[in-house]
Design a protein around this motif. Structure first.
Motif, short mmCIF file in Angstrom:
data_model
loop_
_atom_site.label_atom_id
_atom_site.label_comp_id
_atom_site.label_asym_id
_atom_site.label_seq_id
_atom_site.Cartn_x
_atom_site.Cartn_y
_atom_site.Cartn_z
N MET A 142 -9.27 4.37 -5.61
CA MET A 142 -9.44 5.42 -4.80
C MET A 142 -8.13 5.47 -4.09
N VAL A 143 -7.49 6.43 -3.51
CA VAL A 143 -6.55 6.73 -2.81
C VAL A 143 -6.65 6.11 -1.46
N GLY A 144 -5.45 5.43 -1.19
CA GLY A 144 -5.42 4.78 0.17
C GLY A 144 -5.71 3.32 0.24
N VAL A 145 -6.15 2.78 -1.12
CA VAL A 145 -6.65 1.29 -0.96
C VAL A 145 -5.25 0.59 -1.66
N GLY A 146 -4.94 -0.41 -0.76
CA GLY A 146 -3.74 -1.34 -1.04
C GLY A 146 -4.00 -2.04 -2.29
N ASN A 188 1.07 -1.37 -0.11
CA ASN A 188 0.05 0.04 0.05
C ASN A 188 0.99 1.16 -0.06
N PRO A 189 1.18 1.72 -1.07
CA PRO A 189 2.29 2.91 -1.20
C PRO A 189 1.69 4.12 -0.38
N THR A 190 0.47 4.34 -0.25
CA THR A 190 0.00 5.46 0.35
C THR A 190 0.56 5.69 1.77
N THR A 191 0.90 4.42 2.25
CA THR A 191 1.47 4.67 3.62
C THR A 191 2.75 4.96 3.75
#
Length: 135
Positions: free
Chosen positions: A91-95, A58-61
């Motif tokens: 969606m942003v935040g989805v792994g 999950n690159p958003t982390t």
């Protein structure tokens, strides 16, 4: 007594059959692994064969999987696929999953080492390693 020996021989034979394929392959050319699967002590590959490694990401982390050191005899491809959402747009935040595809280009020996960390930090929270010999 002969029946017991025959039975034990059959069980041992069947257990060895399960060990004959040290590396899981899809088509005889592609070795497939995930985070839960360890690579054998030494993975033997031929030029033209591929190792595919699928890892949750999950690159958003900020945490991403990356190759820890450059490869000399293997070509590396990285593909990120976001988890599909039923009936919704991405969606942003989805792994999702990161697929590493290592293709054997020439004979030699190489260590594949991928680590899960933030690019600006030295410490990895997880790692996967595989020693590969290409002939």
């Amino acid at each position: 007594m002969k029946a017991l020996a025959l039975c034990l021989s059959a069980v041992l034979g069947f257990s060895l059959v399960g060990c004959s394929s040290v590396s899981p392959t899809v088509d005889g050319k592609t070795h497939v692994y995930s985070l839960k699967q360890q690579c054998p002590t030494l993975l033997e590959m031929n030029v033209g064969q591929t190792l595919e490694l699928t890892l949750p990401e999950n690159p958003t982390t900020g945490y991403i999987w990356q190759v820890a050191k450059p490869q000399n005899i293997l070509k590396v491809e990285e593909i990120y696929q976001q988890d599909p959402l039923k009936g919704q747009q991405a969606m942003v935040g989805v792994g999702g999953e990161k697929l590493f595809r290592f293709s054997a280009l020439q004979p030699g020996e190489e260590w594949i080492h991928v680590k899960h960390s933030r690019p600006w930090e030295q410490n990895a929270i997880d790692e996967w390693r595989c020693r590969v010999r290409v002939s």
